[in-house]
Enzyme design. Structure first.
Site, PDB file in Angstrom:
ATOM      1  N   LYS A   1       0.863  -1.184   0.000  1.00 43.47           N
ATOM      2  CA  LYS A   1       0.000   0.000   0.000  1.00 43.47           C
ATOM      3  C   LYS A   1       0.894   1.228   0.000  1.00 43.47           C
ATOM      4  O   LYS A   1       2.019   1.176   0.495  1.00 43.47           O
ATOM      5  CB  LYS A   1      -0.881   0.012   1.265  1.00 43.47           C
TER       6      LYS A   1
ATOM      7  N   SER B   1     -12.594   0.612  -9.883  1.00 42.12           N
ATOM      8  CA  SER B   1     -12.894  -0.697  -9.311  1.00 42.12           C
ATOM      9  C   SER B   1     -14.038  -0.604  -8.297  1.00 42.12           C
ATOM     10  O   SER B   1     -14.474  -1.620  -7.764  1.00 42.12           O
ATOM     11  CB  SER B   1     -11.645  -1.267  -8.634  1.00 42.12           C
TER      12      SER B   1
ATOM     13  N   GLY C   1     -19.814   7.056  -0.455  1.00 40.06           N
ATOM     14  CA  GLY C   1     -18.869   7.477  -1.493  1.00 40.06           C
ATOM     15  C   GLY C   1     -18.997   6.553  -2.690  1.00 40.06           C
ATOM     16  O   GLY C   1     -20.060   5.977  -2.937  1.00 40.06           O
TER      17      GLY C   1
END
Ligand code: PPY
Length: 317
Positions: free
Chosen positions: A42, A110, A146
Protein backbone atom coordinates in the site's frame (compact mmCIF):
# COMPACT_ATOMS: atom_id res chain seq x y z
CA UNK A 1 2.92 -6.91 -4.58
CA UNK A 2 0.05 -4.55 -5.24
CA UNK A 3 -2.26 -2.21 -3.37
CA UNK A 4 -3.64 1.26 -3.74
CA UNK A 5 -2.38 4.75 -2.98
CA UNK A 6 -4.24 6.54 -0.23
CA UNK A 7 -4.16 10.30 0.08
CA UNK A 8 -5.00 11.53 3.55
CA UNK A 9 -4.21 14.03 6.29
CA UNK A 10 -2.40 12.62 9.32
CA UNK A 11 -1.54 14.23 12.64
CA UNK A 12 2.06 13.01 12.38
CA UNK A 13 4.27 11.13 9.87
CA UNK A 14 4.45 8.12 12.21
CA UNK A 15 0.67 7.76 11.95
CA UNK A 16 0.85 7.70 8.17
CA UNK A 17 3.53 5.02 8.31
CA UNK A 18 1.49 2.95 10.78
CA UNK A 19 -1.58 3.23 8.52
CA UNK A 20 0.43 2.19 5.45
CA UNK A 21 1.86 -0.83 7.27
CA UNK A 22 -1.53 -1.96 8.56
CA UNK A 23 -3.15 -1.51 5.16
CA UNK A 24 -0.32 -3.35 3.38
CA UNK A 25 -0.71 -6.31 5.73
CA UNK A 26 -4.44 -6.39 5.01
CA UNK A 27 -3.67 -6.33 1.27
CA UNK A 28 -1.51 -9.46 1.63
CA UNK A 29 -4.43 -11.20 3.30
CA UNK A 30 -6.84 -9.80 0.72
CA UNK A 31 -4.83 -11.26 -2.16
CA UNK A 32 -4.55 -14.62 -0.41
CA UNK A 33 -8.27 -14.75 0.50
CA UNK A 34 -9.24 -13.92 -3.09
CA UNK A 35 -6.66 -16.42 -4.44
CA UNK A 36 -4.99 -13.68 -6.48
CA UNK A 37 -1.38 -14.46 -7.40
CA UNK A 38 0.16 -11.34 -5.84
CA UNK A 39 1.40 -10.07 -2.52
CA UNK A 40 0.08 -7.03 -0.72
CA UNK A 41 1.37 -3.49 -0.43
CA UNK A 42 0.00 0.00 0.00
CA UNK A 43 1.10 3.60 -0.43
CA UNK A 44 0.11 6.47 1.77
CA UNK A 45 0.56 10.07 0.72
CA UNK A 46 0.23 12.18 3.86
CA UNK A 47 -1.02 15.55 2.67
CA UNK A 48 -1.77 18.80 4.50
CA UNK A 49 -5.43 18.90 3.44
CA UNK A 50 -6.79 19.26 -0.08
CA UNK A 51 -4.08 20.07 -2.61
CA UNK A 52 -4.45 22.48 -5.52
CA UNK A 53 -4.55 20.49 -8.80
CA UNK A 54 -1.00 21.33 -9.85
CA UNK A 55 0.41 20.27 -6.47
CA UNK A 56 -1.57 17.04 -6.59
CA UNK A 57 -0.17 16.30 -10.03
CA UNK A 58 3.42 17.00 -8.94
CA UNK A 59 3.01 14.83 -5.85
CA UNK A 60 1.68 11.96 -7.98
CA UNK A 61 4.60 12.33 -10.40
CA UNK A 62 7.07 12.10 -7.51
CA UNK A 63 5.19 9.08 -6.19
CA UNK A 64 5.33 7.48 -9.64
CA UNK A 65 9.10 7.96 -9.77
CA UNK A 66 9.46 6.31 -6.36
CA UNK A 67 7.35 3.38 -7.57
CA UNK A 68 9.68 3.02 -10.56
CA UNK A 69 12.60 2.61 -8.13
CA UNK A 70 10.96 -0.64 -7.00
CA UNK A 71 11.26 -1.96 -10.56
CA UNK A 72 7.80 -3.54 -10.73
CA UNK A 73 7.95 -5.35 -7.39
CA UNK A 74 5.15 -3.04 -6.24
CA UNK A 75 2.24 -1.87 -8.38
CA UNK A 76 -0.23 0.66 -7.13
CA UNK A 77 -3.84 1.54 -7.87
CA UNK A 78 -6.68 3.67 -6.50
CA UNK A 79 -7.63 3.83 -2.83
CA UNK A 80 -9.31 6.32 -0.51
CA UNK A 81 -9.19 9.81 -2.10
CA UNK A 82 -7.49 8.69 -5.30
CA UNK A 83 -9.31 8.05 -8.58
CA UNK A 84 -8.78 6.64 -12.04
CA UNK A 85 -7.89 10.19 -13.14
CA UNK A 86 -5.08 10.17 -10.54
CA UNK A 87 -3.94 6.79 -11.86
CA UNK A 88 -3.73 8.35 -15.34
CA UNK A 89 -1.40 11.01 -13.89
CA UNK A 90 0.75 8.32 -12.25
CA UNK A 91 0.69 6.47 -15.56
CA UNK A 92 2.50 9.41 -17.18
CA UNK A 93 5.62 8.45 -15.21
CA UNK A 94 5.25 4.76 -14.29
CA UNK A 95 3.84 1.63 -15.99
CA UNK A 96 3.27 0.01 -12.56
CA UNK A 97 -0.27 1.23 -12.01
CA UNK A 98 -3.69 -0.41 -12.00
CA UNK A 99 -7.05 1.28 -12.47
CA UNK A 100 -6.32 3.90 -15.11
CA UNK A 101 -9.29 5.09 -17.17
CA UNK A 102 -10.25 2.90 -20.13
CA UNK A 103 -9.16 5.79 -22.41
CA UNK A 104 -5.63 5.34 -21.02
CA UNK A 105 -5.71 1.55 -21.30
CA UNK A 106 -6.84 0.76 -17.76
CA UNK A 107 -9.85 -1.14 -16.43
CA UNK A 108 -11.41 2.00 -14.94
CA UNK A 109 -12.86 2.40 -11.48
CA UNK A 110 -12.89 -0.70 -9.31
CA UNK A 111 -15.56 0.79 -7.03
CA UNK A 112 -18.58 -0.81 -8.76
CA UNK A 113 -17.08 -4.30 -8.46
CA UNK A 114 -16.04 -3.65 -4.86
CA UNK A 115 -19.73 -2.96 -4.20
CA UNK A 116 -20.81 -6.12 -6.07
CA UNK A 117 -18.37 -8.24 -4.02
CA UNK A 118 -19.64 -6.63 -0.83
CA UNK A 119 -23.24 -7.45 -1.77
CA UNK A 120 -22.28 -11.12 -2.21
CA UNK A 121 -20.66 -10.94 1.22
CA UNK A 122 -23.75 -9.41 2.82
CA UNK A 123 -25.92 -12.18 1.34
CA UNK A 124 -23.58 -14.91 2.61
CA UNK A 125 -23.71 -13.26 6.05
CA UNK A 126 -27.53 -13.10 6.02
CA UNK A 127 -27.69 -16.76 4.98
CA UNK A 128 -25.43 -17.72 7.90
CA UNK A 129 -27.41 -15.79 10.50
CA UNK A 130 -30.99 -16.08 9.23
CA UNK A 131 -30.85 -19.17 7.02
CA UNK A 132 -31.84 -17.14 3.95
CA UNK A 133 -30.08 -14.44 1.94
CA UNK A 134 -33.33 -12.77 0.94
CA UNK A 135 -33.16 -8.97 1.20
CA UNK A 136 -36.79 -7.85 1.30
CA UNK A 137 -37.67 -7.01 4.91
CA UNK A 138 -34.01 -6.64 5.97
CA UNK A 139 -32.69 -3.34 7.28
CA UNK A 140 -29.19 -2.47 6.08
CA UNK A 141 -27.35 0.65 7.23
CA UNK A 142 -24.65 1.82 4.83
CA UNK A 143 -22.19 4.13 6.58
CA UNK A 144 -20.45 6.27 3.97
CA UNK A 145 -21.99 6.74 0.54
CA UNK A 146 -18.87 7.48 -1.49
CA UNK A 147 -17.95 5.61 -4.67
CA UNK A 148 -18.52 2.16 -3.15
CA UNK A 149 -21.15 2.85 -0.48
CA UNK A 150 -23.60 4.61 -2.75
CA UNK A 151 -23.49 1.79 -5.31
CA UNK A 152 -23.97 -0.77 -2.57
CA UNK A 153 -26.96 1.19 -1.20
CA UNK A 154 -28.44 1.34 -4.67
CA UNK A 155 -28.11 -2.42 -5.30
CA UNK A 156 -29.50 -3.28 -1.87
CA UNK A 157 -32.50 -1.03 -2.44
CA UNK A 158 -33.07 -2.56 -5.88
CA UNK A 159 -33.17 -6.03 -4.29
CA UNK A 160 -35.80 -4.91 -1.82
CA UNK A 161 -33.86 -4.19 1.37
CA UNK A 162 -34.79 -1.26 3.58
CA UNK A 163 -31.67 0.85 3.22
CA UNK A 164 -30.54 3.49 5.69
CA UNK A 165 -27.61 5.72 4.79
CA UNK A 166 -25.28 8.09 6.59
CA UNK A 167 -22.29 10.19 5.60
CA UNK A 168 -20.20 12.90 7.18
CA UNK A 169 -20.88 14.84 3.98
CA UNK A 170 -24.59 15.56 4.33
CA UNK A 171 -24.88 16.80 0.75
CA UNK A 172 -24.16 13.25 -0.41
CA UNK A 173 -26.86 11.63 1.69
CA UNK A 174 -29.52 14.18 0.78
CA UNK A 175 -29.01 13.67 -2.94
CA UNK A 176 -28.94 9.88 -2.75
CA UNK A 177 -31.87 9.71 -0.33
CA UNK A 178 -33.97 11.82 -2.71
CA UNK A 179 -32.93 9.82 -5.77
CA UNK A 180 -33.63 6.41 -4.28
CA UNK A 181 -36.10 7.17 -1.50
CA UNK A 182 -33.78 5.99 1.28
CA UNK A 183 -33.81 6.97 4.96
CA UNK A 184 -30.97 9.13 6.28
CA UNK A 185 -29.42 8.44 9.67
CA UNK A 186 -27.84 11.50 11.27
CA UNK A 187 -24.05 11.35 11.58
CA UNK A 188 -23.16 10.02 15.02
CA UNK A 189 -26.29 7.84 15.29
CA UNK A 190 -25.10 5.05 12.95
CA UNK A 191 -23.79 2.72 15.62
CA UNK A 192 -26.91 2.84 17.82
CA UNK A 193 -29.38 2.50 14.97
CA UNK A 194 -31.20 -0.82 14.96
CA UNK A 195 -30.62 -2.82 11.79
CA UNK A 196 -29.89 -6.34 10.53
CA UNK A 197 -26.69 -5.37 8.75
CA UNK A 198 -24.33 -2.51 9.53
CA UNK A 199 -22.17 -1.91 6.44
CA UNK A 200 -19.19 0.35 7.16
CA UNK A 201 -18.04 1.86 3.85
CA UNK A 202 -16.10 4.85 5.15
CA UNK A 203 -13.17 5.36 7.51
CA UNK A 204 -11.44 2.54 9.40
CA UNK A 205 -10.96 2.03 13.14
CA UNK A 206 -14.63 2.57 14.05
CA UNK A 207 -15.24 -0.74 15.87
CA UNK A 208 -13.54 -0.70 19.26
CA UNK A 209 -14.06 -1.72 22.88
CA UNK A 210 -15.85 1.61 23.32
CA UNK A 211 -18.16 1.42 20.29
CA UNK A 212 -18.99 -2.31 19.95
CA UNK A 213 -21.35 -2.31 22.99
CA UNK A 214 -23.37 0.43 21.27
CA UNK A 215 -24.12 -1.62 18.15
CA UNK A 216 -27.68 -2.81 17.57
CA UNK A 217 -27.14 -4.99 14.53
CA UNK A 218 -26.75 -8.74 13.91
CA UNK A 219 -24.11 -8.46 11.21
CA UNK A 220 -21.22 -6.12 10.40
CA UNK A 221 -20.44 -6.47 6.70
CA UNK A 222 -19.13 -3.53 4.68
CA UNK A 223 -16.40 -2.47 2.28
CA UNK A 224 -14.23 -0.25 4.53
CA UNK A 225 -10.62 -1.27 5.07
CA UNK A 226 -9.62 -1.93 8.69
CA UNK A 227 -12.95 -1.16 10.42
CA UNK A 228 -11.67 -2.91 13.57
CA UNK A 229 -9.61 -0.80 15.96
CA UNK A 230 -7.45 -3.90 16.47
CA UNK A 231 -7.83 -7.63 15.72
CA UNK A 232 -9.10 -8.31 19.28
CA UNK A 233 -12.23 -6.37 18.32
CA UNK A 234 -13.12 -9.35 16.14
CA UNK A 235 -13.50 -11.38 19.34
CA UNK A 236 -15.45 -8.53 20.96
CA UNK A 237 -17.97 -8.65 18.11
CA UNK A 238 -18.22 -12.42 18.46
CA UNK A 239 -18.91 -12.07 22.20
CA UNK A 240 -21.57 -9.48 21.44
CA UNK A 241 -23.29 -12.04 19.19
CA UNK A 242 -22.58 -10.05 16.04
CA UNK A 243 -21.37 -11.79 12.89
CA UNK A 244 -18.37 -9.93 11.45
CA UNK A 245 -17.44 -10.26 7.77
CA UNK A 246 -13.65 -9.81 7.79
CA UNK A 247 -12.81 -6.72 5.75
CA UNK A 248 -10.02 -8.21 3.69
CA UNK A 249 -12.40 -10.90 2.43
CA UNK A 250 -15.57 -8.90 1.80
CA UNK A 251 -13.81 -5.94 0.18
CA UNK A 252 -11.67 -7.97 -2.20
CA UNK A 253 -13.82 -7.04 -5.21
CA UNK A 254 -11.62 -4.08 -6.16
CA UNK A 255 -8.50 -6.23 -6.26
CA UNK A 256 -10.38 -8.93 -8.21
CA UNK A 257 -11.46 -6.31 -10.78
CA UNK A 258 -8.05 -4.65 -11.17
CA UNK A 259 -5.85 -7.73 -11.21
CA UNK A 260 -8.40 -9.92 -12.98
CA UNK A 261 -8.80 -7.57 -15.93
CA UNK A 262 -5.32 -6.04 -16.08
CA UNK A 263 -2.97 -8.89 -15.17
CA UNK A 264 -4.90 -12.12 -15.58
CA UNK A 265 -6.86 -11.19 -18.72
CA UNK A 266 -10.19 -12.27 -17.26
CA UNK A 267 -13.51 -11.85 -19.07
CA UNK A 268 -16.50 -10.17 -17.44
CA UNK A 269 -17.89 -13.64 -16.65
CA UNK A 270 -14.65 -14.67 -14.90
CA UNK A 271 -14.56 -11.46 -12.86
CA UNK A 272 -18.19 -11.99 -11.86
CA UNK A 273 -17.52 -15.60 -10.86
CA UNK A 274 -14.66 -14.47 -8.61
CA UNK A 275 -16.80 -11.71 -7.10
CA UNK A 276 -19.42 -14.34 -6.24
CA UNK A 277 -16.56 -16.38 -4.75
CA UNK A 278 -16.33 -13.76 -1.99
CA UNK A 279 -19.66 -15.06 -0.71
CA UNK A 280 -18.49 -18.67 -0.88
CA UNK A 281 -15.22 -17.91 0.93
CA UNK A 282 -17.10 -16.05 3.66
CA UNK A 283 -19.53 -18.95 4.15
CA UNK A 284 -16.54 -21.28 4.58
CA UNK A 285 -14.94 -18.91 7.06
CA UNK A 286 -18.18 -18.63 9.07
CA UNK A 287 -18.45 -22.41 9.22
CA UNK A 288 -14.79 -22.79 10.26
CA UNK A 289 -15.29 -20.17 13.00
CA UNK A 290 -18.28 -22.12 14.35
CA UNK A 291 -16.44 -25.45 14.18
CA UNK A 292 -13.33 -24.13 15.91
CA UNK A 293 -15.09 -21.79 18.33
CA UNK A 294 -13.03 -18.82 17.16
CA UNK A 295 -13.91 -15.39 15.82
CA UNK A 296 -14.53 -14.94 12.10
CA UNK A 297 -11.55 -12.57 12.00
CA UNK A 298 -9.31 -15.32 13.35
CA UNK A 299 -10.81 -17.90 11.01
CA UNK A 300 -10.25 -15.60 8.02
CA UNK A 301 -6.64 -14.93 9.04
CA UNK A 302 -6.10 -18.69 9.29
CA UNK A 303 -7.50 -19.22 5.77
CA UNK A 304 -5.26 -16.44 4.41
CA UNK A 305 -2.17 -17.73 6.26
CA UNK A 306 -2.79 -21.27 5.00
CA UNK A 307 -3.07 -20.04 1.41
CA UNK A 308 0.12 -17.99 1.84
CA UNK A 309 2.01 -20.96 3.24
CA UNK A 310 0.88 -23.13 0.31
CA UNK A 311 2.07 -20.58 -2.25
CA UNK A 312 5.12 -21.34 -4.34
CA UNK A 313 7.91 -18.92 -3.53
CA UNK A 314 10.60 -17.58 -5.82
CA UNK A 315 14.00 -19.21 -5.21
CA UNK A 316 15.92 -17.67 -2.33
CA UNK A 317 12.90 -16.02 -0.67
C1 PPY B 1 -7.75 -2.30 -2.17
O1 PPY B 1 -8.49 -3.15 -2.67
O2 PPY B 1 -7.76 -2.04 -0.94
C2 PPY B 1 -6.80 -1.57 -3.00
O3 PPY B 1 -5.88 -1.02 -2.50
C3 PPY B 1 -7.02 -1.53 -4.48
C4 PPY B 1 -5.98 -2.25 -5.26
C5 PPY B 1 -6.05 -3.60 -5.39
C6 PPY B 1 -5.10 -4.27 -6.16
C7 PPY B 1 -4.13 -3.56 -6.80
C8 PPY B 1 -4.06 -2.20 -6.66
C9 PPY B 1 -5.01 -1.53 -5.90
Amino acid sequence: AAGGTRMKEYAAPAEALADATRLARAMTYKMAAAALPMGGGKSVLAVPGDLPDDHREQLLWRHGHNINLLGGNYRTGPDMNTSSADMDVLGQVTPFVFGRTPAEGGSGSSAPDTAVGCLHGIKASLAHVFGTDSLPGRRVLVQGVGEVGRRLAEMLAKEGATVLISDVDEGRTTTLAEELGLDVVPVGDELETECDVFAPCAAGGILTAATIPRLRCRIVAGAANNPLGDPADGARLQQAGILYAPDFVINGGGAIHLIGYETLGWSRAQVEAHLAGIGTTLSEIYQAAVNKGISTEEAAEQVAEARLAARPRPAGV
